[in-house]
Design an enzyme around this catalytic site. Structure first.
Site, PDB file in Angstrom:
ATOM      1  N   ASP A  67      62.536  19.064  55.199  1.00  0.00           N
ATOM      2  CA  ASP A  67      63.870  19.277  54.632  1.00  0.00           C
ATOM      3  C   ASP A  67      64.233  18.238  53.571  1.00  0.00           C
ATOM      4  OD1 ASP A  67      64.027  17.179  56.430  1.00  0.00           O
ATOM      5  OD2 ASP A  67      65.317  18.206  57.850  1.00  0.00           O
ATOM      6  N   ASN A 136      72.182  17.679  68.918  1.00  0.00           N
ATOM      7  CA  ASN A 136      72.611  19.062  69.200  1.00  0.00           C
ATOM      8  C   ASN A 136      71.420  20.026  69.214  1.00  0.00           C
ATOM      9  OD1 ASN A 136      71.950  19.259  66.535  1.00  0.00           O
ATOM     10  ND2 ASN A 136      73.959  19.898  65.801  1.00  0.00           N
ATOM     11  N   HIS A 138      69.053  20.226  66.887  1.00  0.00           N
ATOM     12  CA  HIS A 138      68.526  20.703  65.597  1.00  0.00           C
ATOM     13  C   HIS A 138      67.118  20.191  65.341  1.00  0.00           C
ATOM     14  CE1 HIS A 138      70.546  17.075  63.527  1.00  0.00           C
ATOM     15  NE2 HIS A 138      69.338  17.038  63.008  1.00  0.00           N
ATOM     16  N   GLU A 143      70.556  24.043  62.279  1.00  0.00           N
ATOM     17  CA  GLU A 143      71.655  23.732  63.187  1.00  0.00           C
ATOM     18  C   GLU A 143      71.807  24.832  64.246  1.00  0.00           C
ATOM     19  OE1 GLU A 143      72.945  20.937  63.173  1.00  0.00           O
ATOM     20  OE2 GLU A 143      73.390  20.155  61.166  1.00  0.00           O
TER      21      GLU A 143
HETATM   22  N1  LIG Z   1      66.783  16.262  59.258  1.00  0.00           N
HETATM   23  C1  LIG Z   1      66.581  15.197  60.196  1.00  0.00           C
HETATM   24  C2  LIG Z   1      65.795  15.711  61.360  1.00  0.00           C
HETATM   25  O1  LIG Z   1      64.518  16.137  60.915  1.00  0.00           O
HETATM   26  C3  LIG Z   1      65.686  14.615  62.416  1.00  0.00           C
HETATM   27  O2  LIG Z   1      64.871  15.038  63.466  1.00  0.00           O
HETATM   28  C4  LIG Z   1      67.069  14.281  62.942  1.00  0.00           C
HETATM   29  C5  LIG Z   1      67.065  13.202  64.017  1.00  0.00           C
HETATM   30  O3  LIG Z   1      67.086  11.945  63.417  1.00  0.00           O
HETATM   31  P1  LIG Z   1      66.739  10.583  64.113  1.00  0.00           P
HETATM   32  O4  LIG Z   1      65.262  10.574  64.278  1.00  0.00           O
HETATM   33  O5  LIG Z   1      67.186   9.539  63.129  1.00  0.00           O
HETATM   34  O6  LIG Z   1      67.465  10.550  65.392  1.00  0.00           O
HETATM   35  O7  LIG Z   1      67.842  13.825  61.860  1.00  0.00           O
HETATM   36  C6  LIG Z   1      67.873  14.513  60.635  1.00  0.00           C
HETATM   37  O8  LIG Z   1      68.953  15.378  60.708  1.00  0.00           O
END
Ligand SMILES: N[C@@H]1[C@@H](O)[C@H](O)[C@@H](COP(=O)(O)O)O[C@@H]1O
Length: 244
Positions: A67, A136, A138, A143
């Site tokens: 992404d 959540n 995702h 989402e």
């Molecule tokens: N787009 C990314 C996801 O790919 C990631 O898995 C998520 C969790 O992030 P973190 O690893 O910082 O908890 O955050 C972002 O929203």
């Protein structure tokens, strides 16, 4: 789903990196699906360490990321392109032209989504996809409520996701409202998936992933429809999952 329980964040990072390094050594022209966020940083640090110490080569590796924020050009320090270059690519012998992220600053977003989806097809799908998980549920930026049939698309970010990611920005107002993300179906086409989770903030999401049924209100539950998923998570993230 296979679960690998690790002592802590470092142990999680080392175990995931080990698995990836073995695969890269077996198949030096692998297509790796990569993720951003805090969680995979340790894995990337381990890959760099191994490259420097043991010479594992990325010359023939292709990468494709999940992404990107919409509106951020590649040189913006908060863009995922910038993150990937500085956390990983700049320290390996990978060819930058073989590293792919959606273009968050593309003028025509529907066309960019199509281009990205076609790129995944042209690469004959992803061999190994690395994923983090949002609180959540995702995955990528898919989402809750995203169709399991979805392909690369533009999303409005949930307020909770913008808040969670605001730590990287000066303020929450600076967090883009939209992103472009691979869809759930694009992710499920990967041959193998590793999902990483660390810390108690992820415990409830991991509990729901392990014990819940596939449900579009919890995007990560789509992984239950895939045959080759490994969760590598630390004790804290697995604190609500029984050990047997
Ligand atoms: N787009 C990314 C996801 O790919 C990631 O898995 C998520 C969790 O992030 P973190 O690893 O910082 O908890 O955050 C972002 O929203």
């Amino acid at each position: 789903m296979k679960i690998i329980r690790t002592a802590d964040y470092n142990d999680m990072s080392q175990k995931a990196a080990q698995l990836m390094i073995e695969k890269i050594r077996q198949q030096p022209d692998l297509t790796l699906g990569l993720a951003t966020g805090s969680t995979p940083k340790g894995v990337y640090a381990e890959l760099i360490k191994d490259h420097q110490k043991n010479g594992t080569s990325y010359e023939k590796i292709t990468t494709i990321n999940l992404d990107e924020y919409i509106g951020l050009p590649p040189f913006d320090p908060n863009s995922y392109r910038h993150f990937m270059n500085s956390e990983l690519f700049d320290h390996l012998d990978i060819r930058l032209e073989n590293t792919h992220l959606p273009k968050g600053a593309a003028e025509d977003m529907p066309q960019e989504c199509e281009r990205y989806e076609q790129l995944i097809k042209d690469l004959a799908d992803i061999d190994l996809q690395l994923l983090g998980i949002g609180r959540n549920g995702h995955i990528g930026f898919n989402e809750p409520g995203t169709s399991f049939q979805s392909r690369t698309h533009v999303v409005d970010l949930a307020e909770s996701t913008r808040k969670a990611n605001a730590r990287f920005f000066n303020s929450i107002e600076d967090v883009p409202a939209q992103a472009i993300t691979m869809g759930i179906a694009s992710i499920l086409d990967s041959r193998e998936i590793i999902l990483l989770a660390s810390g108690s903030a992820k415990a409830e999401a991991i509990r729901q992933l392990v014990y819940g049924e596939p449900d579009e209100q919890f995007p990560a539950s789509a992984l239950k429809l895939h045959e080759n998923v490994t969760i590598i998570a630390d004790e804290e993230a697995l604190s609500l999952v029984s050990k047997d």
